[in-house]
Design a protein around this motif. Structure first.
Motif, PDB file in Angstrom:
ATOM      1  N   THR A 100       0.829  -1.208   0.000  1.00  0.00           N
ATOM      2  CA  THR A 100       0.000   0.000   0.000  1.00  0.00           C
ATOM      3  C   THR A 100       0.859   1.253   0.000  1.00  0.00           C
ATOM      4  O   THR A 100       0.585   2.211  -0.730  1.00  0.00           O
ATOM      5  N   ALA A 101       1.919   1.255   0.803  1.00  0.00           N
ATOM      6  CA  ALA A 101       2.825   2.407   0.860  1.00  0.00           C
ATOM      7  C   ALA A 101       3.488   2.631  -0.497  1.00  0.00           C
ATOM      8  O   ALA A 101       3.601   3.775  -0.960  1.00  0.00           O
ATOM      9  N   ALA A 107       1.933   6.743  -6.825  1.00  0.00           N
ATOM     10  CA  ALA A 107       0.852   7.623  -7.296  1.00  0.00           C
ATOM     11  C   ALA A 107       1.212   9.087  -7.041  1.00  0.00           C
ATOM     12  O   ALA A 107       0.887   9.958  -7.840  1.00  0.00           O
ATOM     13  N   GLN A 108       1.897   9.330  -5.932  1.00  0.00           N
ATOM     14  CA  GLN A 108       2.298  10.690  -5.593  1.00  0.00           C
ATOM     15  C   GLN A 108       3.374  11.189  -6.551  1.00  0.00           C
ATOM     16  O   GLN A 108       3.366  12.353  -6.961  1.00  0.00           O
TER      17      GLN A 108
END
Length: 111
Positions: A100-101, A107-108
């Motif tokens: 998830t991280a 995405a960032q």
């Protein structure tokens, strides 16, 4: 100290709006173009067509007995916890957190 009522009573506020008229005894009006009701001291609630459809869908879902939560699985987990038999795979949890991280960081960096 004596408290006096205001000059404009709350009974007069919003009485001309059909969608907020609360003067009919227990009536519920689901027509979006509701007409003002006669004053009888009860409550009148008008909802939009979308709101009525949403309520009908919620009632239909509740009637089928299906839910977002697997009640049988929750009961089995509760029983396992109570009996001290619940085993948790911490490496699987850690892998999920790392994944998830990574997804969030990638995405960032793309934006």
């Amino acid at each position: 100290m004596k408290i006096q009522l205001p000059a404009n009573s709350l009974n007069e506020v919003g009485g001309s709006k059909a969608t907020t008229d609360r003067t009919t005894a227990g009536a519920v009006n689901t027509d979006a173009a509701a007409a003002p009701a006669a004053s009888t001291g009860g409550a009148n609630v008008s909802t939009s067509a979308l709101s009525s459809e949403m309520r009908a869908l919620q009632e239909a879902l509740a009637a089928t007995g299906t839910a977002d939560i697997d009640v049988a699985k929750v009961a089995a987990i509760k029983t396992a916890i109570a009996n001290g038999q619940l085993s948790i795979d911490t490496s699987k949890i850690a892998d999920g957190l790392i994944s998830t991280a990574r997804d969030l960081l990638s995405a960032q960096s793309k934006s």
